[in-house]
Design an enzyme around this catalytic site. Structure first.
Site, PDB file in Angstrom:
ATOM      1  CB  ALA A 262      -0.908  -0.012   1.224  1.00  0.00           C
TER       2      ALA A 262
ATOM      3  CE1 TYR B 224       8.889  -2.286   1.708  1.00  0.00           C
ATOM      4  CE2 TYR B 224       6.886  -0.999   2.009  1.00  0.00           C
ATOM      5  CZ  TYR B 224       7.523  -2.222   1.913  1.00  0.00           C
ATOM      6  OH  TYR B 224       6.799  -3.373   2.031  1.00  0.00           O
TER       7      TYR B 224
ATOM      8  CE  LYS C 270       5.069  -3.509   7.775  1.00  0.00           C
ATOM      9  NZ  LYS C 270       4.241  -3.368   6.603  1.00  0.00           N
ATOM     10  CB  ALA C 271       1.022  -0.142  14.002  1.00  0.00           C
TER      11      ALA C 271
ATOM     12  NE  ARG D 132      -0.949   3.840   8.635  1.00  0.00           N
ATOM     13  CZ  ARG D 132      -1.009   5.172   8.718  1.00  0.00           C
ATOM     14  NH1 ARG D 132      -2.184   5.787   8.674  1.00  0.00           N
ATOM     15  NH2 ARG D 132       0.085   5.900   8.831  1.00  0.00           N
TER      16      ARG D 132
HETATM   17  P1  NAD Z   1       9.895  -9.956   6.584  1.00  0.00           P
HETATM   18  O1  NAD Z   1      10.932  -8.903   6.819  1.00  0.00           O
HETATM   19  O2  NAD Z   1       9.390 -10.706   7.752  1.00  0.00           O
HETATM   20  O3  NAD Z   1      10.425 -10.994   5.504  1.00  0.00           O
HETATM   21  C1  NAD Z   1      11.252 -10.650   4.417  1.00  0.00           C
HETATM   22  C2  NAD Z   1      12.357 -11.679   4.349  1.00  0.00           C
HETATM   23  O4  NAD Z   1      13.171 -11.391   3.207  1.00  0.00           O
HETATM   24  C3  NAD Z   1      13.300 -11.624   5.573  1.00  0.00           C
HETATM   25  O5  NAD Z   1      13.318 -12.867   6.237  1.00  0.00           O
HETATM   26  C4  NAD Z   1      14.648 -11.276   4.988  1.00  0.00           C
HETATM   27  O6  NAD Z   1      15.739 -11.913   5.624  1.00  0.00           O
HETATM   28  C5  NAD Z   1      14.486 -11.761   3.555  1.00  0.00           C
HETATM   29  N1  NAD Z   1      15.458 -11.125   2.671  1.00  0.00           N
HETATM   30  C6  NAD Z   1      15.819  -9.817   2.637  1.00  0.00           C
HETATM   31  N2  NAD Z   1      16.800  -9.637   1.734  1.00  0.00           N
HETATM   32  C7  NAD Z   1      17.053 -10.859   1.189  1.00  0.00           C
HETATM   33  C8  NAD Z   1      17.968 -11.308   0.205  1.00  0.00           C
HETATM   34  N3  NAD Z   1      18.836 -10.468  -0.379  1.00  0.00           N
HETATM   35  N4  NAD Z   1      17.988 -12.619  -0.113  1.00  0.00           N
HETATM   36  C9  NAD Z   1      17.124 -13.488   0.506  1.00  0.00           C
HETATM   37  N5  NAD Z   1      16.244 -13.115   1.445  1.00  0.00           N
HETATM   38  C10 NAD Z   1      16.200 -11.810   1.776  1.00  0.00           C
HETATM   39  O7  NAD Z   1       8.698  -9.219   5.797  1.00  0.00           O
HETATM   40  P2  NAD Z   1       7.210  -9.732   5.538  1.00  0.00           P
HETATM   41  O8  NAD Z   1       6.321  -8.957   6.430  1.00  0.00           O
HETATM   42  O9  NAD Z   1       7.161 -11.216   5.541  1.00  0.00           O
HETATM   43  O10 NAD Z   1       6.996  -9.188   4.063  1.00  0.00           O
HETATM   44  C11 NAD Z   1       7.126 -10.032   2.920  1.00  0.00           C
HETATM   45  C12 NAD Z   1       6.954  -9.197   1.663  1.00  0.00           C
HETATM   46  O11 NAD Z   1       5.680  -8.547   1.690  1.00  0.00           O
HETATM   47  C13 NAD Z   1       7.993  -8.086   1.486  1.00  0.00           C
HETATM   48  O12 NAD Z   1       8.266  -7.903   0.123  1.00  0.00           O
HETATM   49  C14 NAD Z   1       7.264  -6.868   2.008  1.00  0.00           C
HETATM   50  O13 NAD Z   1       7.785  -5.669   1.467  1.00  0.00           O
HETATM   51  C15 NAD Z   1       5.856  -7.144   1.535  1.00  0.00           C
HETATM   52  N6  NAD Z   1       4.843  -6.423   2.324  1.00  0.00           N
HETATM   53  C16 NAD Z   1       4.640  -6.759   3.630  1.00  0.00           C
HETATM   54  C17 NAD Z   1       3.710  -6.057   4.372  1.00  0.00           C
HETATM   55  C18 NAD Z   1       3.458  -6.385   5.826  1.00  0.00           C
HETATM   56  O14 NAD Z   1       2.624  -5.707   6.436  1.00  0.00           O
HETATM   57  N7  NAD Z   1       4.098  -7.372   6.420  1.00  0.00           N
HETATM   58  C19 NAD Z   1       2.970  -5.017   3.788  1.00  0.00           C
HETATM   59  C20 NAD Z   1       3.223  -4.703   2.462  1.00  0.00           C
HETATM   60  C21 NAD Z   1       4.143  -5.429   1.728  1.00  0.00           C
END
Ligand code: NAD
Length: 326
Positions: free
Chosen positions: A116, A146, A189-190, A219
């Site tokens: 979002a 981001y 996060k929140a 939110r």
């Molecule tokens: P998270 O940080 O828990 O998981 C992301 C994982 O990616 C981590 O374990 C990290 O070690 C791994 N990572 C980072 N760089 C890496 C690399 N170079 N090689 C291999 N692994 C790597 O985040 P999440 O909450 O599970 O989010 C997952 C995806 O969803 C992300 O792309 C995030 O931007 C997107 N997203 C999440 C949310 C949310 O609220 N959680 C909201 C919007 C988008």
């Protein structure tokens, strides 16, 4: 099917691997973190520690798989993304190399986890009319760092689809929360931060709760099971443009804390408001008309229920961590 989950050591990735295994798929789970730091490890998956920002490791990961889920990114809550814009943008290396590897290795379908945070900021300056529809990302003015990385990633997926015939699916997640994620250390996060702070109050480790801003930011929060359901429905659909996967139930940050207090069975709390802390946009929620039309589905887990389950997990984690210290 043989499926790659990139970012499998993270919050959403760990839950996705679990679901895919329970549905009988062969899963290659990849993350750059040491295995001991993964939120969940599933012994039935092929668990690999690789840095997917490196071309050779991304190519290796995409060998002999039919589907790729790219959930790997350097990310966190508002406190993290406002202070680490360059680090967030470096995640474009992961998407770039995974897309290139997917074309090279003839992957059938590629999923990108957008956010979002791609939505233009002028749609989010008040706490009324905050439901964001897919068209609201352009003209572009996303979250700095981001959000730009996610918008660029979406665009790259689109052009890999147009130019190289790779089937792509793109979800714009809205604030996903639940058990087995981060709840302290600066990336939380929140919802997880609220559960942790309420637990500290309930156990006497803190005497008041600090809220970032005035608490009136609005939110919507998406429970992890809805996120996984939506992800799989989107991946199985024929829709290749970005789609919201997010709850439409909007609440203020103050209400989020009230719900966490209820989950902890705490009836009264003193609050302190920190106006110097990052507060993000004023109002943001998910508009789900397109999601319903496309997938015949929309998120349904109510925030009270999601926070009840999340609070139970976080307080258990904190209790066992404190017991270890004694
Ligand atoms: P998270 O940080 O828990 O998981 C992301 C994982 O990616 C981590 O374990 C990290 O070690 C791994 N990572 C980072 N760089 C890496 C690399 N170079 N090689 C291999 N692994 C790597 O985040 P999440 O909450 O599970 O989010 C997952 C995806 O969803 C992300 O792309 C995030 O931007 C997107 N997203 C999440 C949310 C949310 O609220 N959680 C909201 C919007 C988008």
């Amino acid at each position: 099917m043989n499926i790659l989950v990139a970012g499998a050591g993270g919050f959403i990735g760990g839950h996705l691997v679990s679901r895919l295994i329970s549905e009988g798929h062969q899963v290659r789970a990849v993350d750059k973190k040491a295995l001991g730091d993964w939120y969940q490890i599933h012994p039935k998956a092929e668990n690999l520690v690789l840095d997917l920002s490196l071309k050779a490791e991304a190519y290796k990961s995409t060998e002999n798989v039919e589907w790729v889920f790219n959930l790997a990114a350097d990310m966190g809550g508002m406190g993290f993304i406002e202070a680490n814009k360059a680090l967030c943008m470096l995640s474009s290396l992961i998407n770039t190399h995974l897309l290139m590897g997917s074309v090279e290795n003839k992957v059938k379908r590629y999923f990108f986890s957008s956010s979002a945070c791609v939505y233009a900021s002028w749609h989010q300056q008040t706490s009324v009319d905050i439901a964001l529809k897919e068209d609201d990302a352009y003209p572009a003015e996303p979250e700095d760092g981001y959000g730009w990385e996610k918008l660029f990633g979406e665009r790259m997926c689109r052009h890999f689809s147009e130019d190289f015939g790779l089937e792509v699916r793109i979800a714009r997640y809205h604030n996903v929360y639940g058990p087995h994620g981060t709840y302290d250390g600066g990336r939380e996060k929140a919802p997880a931060a609220a559960c942790r702070k309420v637990h500290e109050l309930a156990t006497g480790a803190a005497s008041k709760i600090q809220i970032w801003g005035d608490g009136n930011q609005v939110r919507s929060f998406t429970y992890i099971t809805d996120c996984i359901d939506g992800t799989l429905k989107l991946m199985n659909s024929e829709y290749s443009m970005p789609l919201n996967i997010g709850s439409a139930e909007s609440i203020t940050i103050q209400q989020l804390y009230d719900i966490a207090l209820k989950a902890a069975d705490v009836s009264q709390a003193e609050f302190e408001y920190d106006f110097t802390a990052p507060q993000g946009v004023r109002g943001r929620s998910s508009e789900n008309t397109l999601c319903r039309e496309t997938l015949g589905w929309a998120p349904s887990v109510a925030i009270d229920e999601g926070i009840r389950l999340t609070y139970a997990w976080i307080s258990q984690e904190l209790n066992s961590r404190n017991n270890l210290k004694i």
